[in-house]
Design a protein around this motif. Structure first.
Motif, PDB file in Angstrom:
ATOM      1  N   UNK A   1       0.799  -1.215   0.000  1.00 20.55           N
ATOM      2  CA  UNK A   1       0.000   0.000   0.000  1.00 20.55           C
ATOM      3  C   UNK A   1       0.833   1.266   0.000  1.00 20.55           C
ATOM      4  N   UNK A   2       0.215   2.352   0.498  1.00 21.53           N
ATOM      5  CA  UNK A   2       0.836   3.681   0.467  1.00 21.53           C
ATOM      6  C   UNK A   2       1.374   4.089   1.832  1.00 21.53           C
ATOM      7  N   UNK A   3       2.478   4.813   1.801  1.00 22.45           N
ATOM      8  CA  UNK A   3       3.146   5.282   3.006  1.00 22.45           C
ATOM      9  C   UNK A   3       3.365   6.787   2.871  1.00 22.45           C
ATOM     10  N   UNK A   4       3.162   7.496   3.973  1.00 22.62           N
ATOM     11  CA  UNK A   4       3.261   8.956   3.949  1.00 22.62           C
ATOM     12  C   UNK A   4       4.408   9.406   4.846  1.00 22.62           C
ATOM     13  N   UNK A   5       5.245  10.245   4.287  1.00 23.17           N
ATOM     14  CA  UNK A   5       6.427  10.696   5.023  1.00 23.17           C
ATOM     15  C   UNK A   5       6.081  11.879   5.930  1.00 23.17           C
ATOM     16  N   UNK A   6       6.849  12.000   6.987  1.00 19.92           N
ATOM     17  CA  UNK A   6       6.740  13.127   7.910  1.00 19.92           C
ATOM     18  C   UNK A   6       8.149  13.611   8.198  1.00 19.92           C
ATOM     19  N   UNK A   7       8.390  14.898   7.907  1.00 24.39           N
ATOM     20  CA  UNK A   7       9.719  15.485   8.065  1.00 24.39           C
ATOM     21  C   UNK A   7      10.772  14.671   7.305  1.00 24.39           C
ATOM     22  N   UNK A   8      10.389  14.219   6.132  1.00 29.85           N
ATOM     23  CA  UNK A   8      11.314  13.500   5.265  1.00 29.85           C
ATOM     24  C   UNK A   8      11.508  12.040   5.596  1.00 29.85           C
ATOM     25  N   UNK A   9      10.751  11.509   6.559  1.00 27.91           N
ATOM     26  CA  UNK A   9      10.947  10.129   7.000  1.00 27.91           C
ATOM     27  C   UNK A   9       9.641   9.346   6.944  1.00 27.91           C
ATOM     28  N   UNK A  10       9.777   8.066   6.729  1.00 26.83           N
ATOM     29  CA  UNK A  10       8.666   7.128   6.882  1.00 26.83           C
ATOM     30  C   UNK A  10       9.041   6.168   7.998  1.00 26.83           C
ATOM     31  N   UNK A  11       8.246   6.164   9.056  1.00 27.48           N
ATOM     32  CA  UNK A  11       8.421   5.214  10.148  1.00 27.48           C
ATOM     33  C   UNK A  11       7.069   4.555  10.389  1.00 27.48           C
ATOM     34  N   UNK A  12       6.955   3.315   9.990  1.00 31.65           N
ATOM     35  CA  UNK A  12       5.657   2.656  10.012  1.00 31.65           C
ATOM     36  C   UNK A  12       5.807   1.199  10.390  1.00 31.65           C
ATOM     37  N   UNK A  13       4.907   0.727  11.245  1.00 29.23           N
ATOM     38  CA  UNK A  13       4.821  -0.685  11.593  1.00 29.23           C
ATOM     39  C   UNK A  13       3.536  -1.239  11.006  1.00 29.23           C
ATOM     40  N   UNK A  14       3.618  -2.413  10.363  1.00 31.03           N
ATOM     41  CA  UNK A  14       2.426  -3.065   9.829  1.00 31.03           C
ATOM     42  C   UNK A  14       2.411  -4.524  10.262  1.00 31.03           C
ATOM     43  N   UNK A  15       1.230  -4.995  10.620  1.00 29.85           N
ATOM     44  CA  UNK A  15       1.049  -6.387  11.033  1.00 29.85           C
ATOM     45  C   UNK A  15       0.038  -7.062  10.109  1.00 29.85           C
TER      46      UNK A  15
END
Length: 243
Positions: free
Chosen positions: A144-158
């Motif tokens: 899927x899609x990921x959205x960056x914040x302050x130039x970073x993507x930090x995401x956990x998916x289960x």
């Protein structure tokens, strides 16, 4: 070895026809079949899983595609995977940097691709990993899609559909970070059903077996973030319920 694999397959088929009252015994048999299959085909991975409390780990070191111009995001970071053996759902931590730091940015599609071949940059990774010949976004690894914040993507998916073991393992395949947002198969064209019209390949990496060390260093941050989100949600819910 192939005769043993054939026997394991026959046993597995018999398990699917079992009666409900035999469930516990057959689950144990299925576990033994899975152990046999994995230990014969991937003995080192099997030893790693047993040594890690029956949990498989994998990591992917993300680097920018050499074909991406200097005006495009130079994405680096890690994608980490964890999965309890043999029936656990795949979990992943996406920790990426190098995106524009502005506001109102579009999402970035991330997918598993067919090959772990990066000899021609990310272009030689092939198309989406699609062992069941389904349309996008029903491929294992359509994250899927990921959205960056302050130039970073930090995401956990289960609860991801992809897997680290079994005949459809993603180990040895690649993770690709795309320039554009995934249209999730709603683009009314052929490319939408193949790759979500996600655009150029900004960065990529090959999924390899790993230890629990990097996961355990990053997961506490994930848990703390999720805890703060739950607290914020609970507080918001209480406020909205107040007369």
């Amino acid at each position: 070895m192939f005769s043993l694999l054939f026997l394991a397959t026959v046993v597995a088929l018999c398990v699917t026809d079992a009666q409900p009252n035999e469930e516990n015994a057959l689950q144990d048999m299925q576990k033994k079949v899975n152990d046999l299959w994995l230990s014969l085909l991937y003995p080192q991975l099997y030893e790693d899983i047993v040594a890690s409390n029956r949990t498989a780990y994998a990591s992917c070191l993300v680097k920018p595609s050499p074909k991406v111009g200097a005006d495009k995001p130079q994405v680096t970071g890690h994608v980490l995977f964890r999965q309890a053996y043999p029936n656990g759902k795949l979990e992943a931590i996406f920790n990426l940097d190098g995106f524009p730091a502005g506001a109102n940015l579009s999402g970035r599609a991330i997918h598993i691709h067919q090959y772990g071949d990066l000899s021609d940059g990310c272009d030689s990774a092939g198309g989406h990993y699609n062992p069941f010949k389904e349309n996008h976004p029903r491929h294992p690894g359509d994250f899927g899609n990921f959205y960056s914040k302050e130039g970073k993507i930090k995401k956990y998916k289960a609860n991801l559909v992809a897997t680290l073991f079994g005949p459809y393992s993603i180990i040895g395949r690649s993770v690709v970070i795309h320039e554009q947002e995934d249209d999730l198969g709603k683009g009314n064209n052929k490319a939408s059903l193949e790759n979500g019209n996600a655009g150029k390949r900004l960065a990529c990496c090959v999924v390899g077996t790993g230890t629990k060390n990097l996961w355990e260093r990053q997961f506490p941050e994930v848990k703390e973030k999720r805890k703060k989100m739950r607290i914020s949600f609970c507080m918001l819910s209480r406020v909205t319920k107040m007369p």
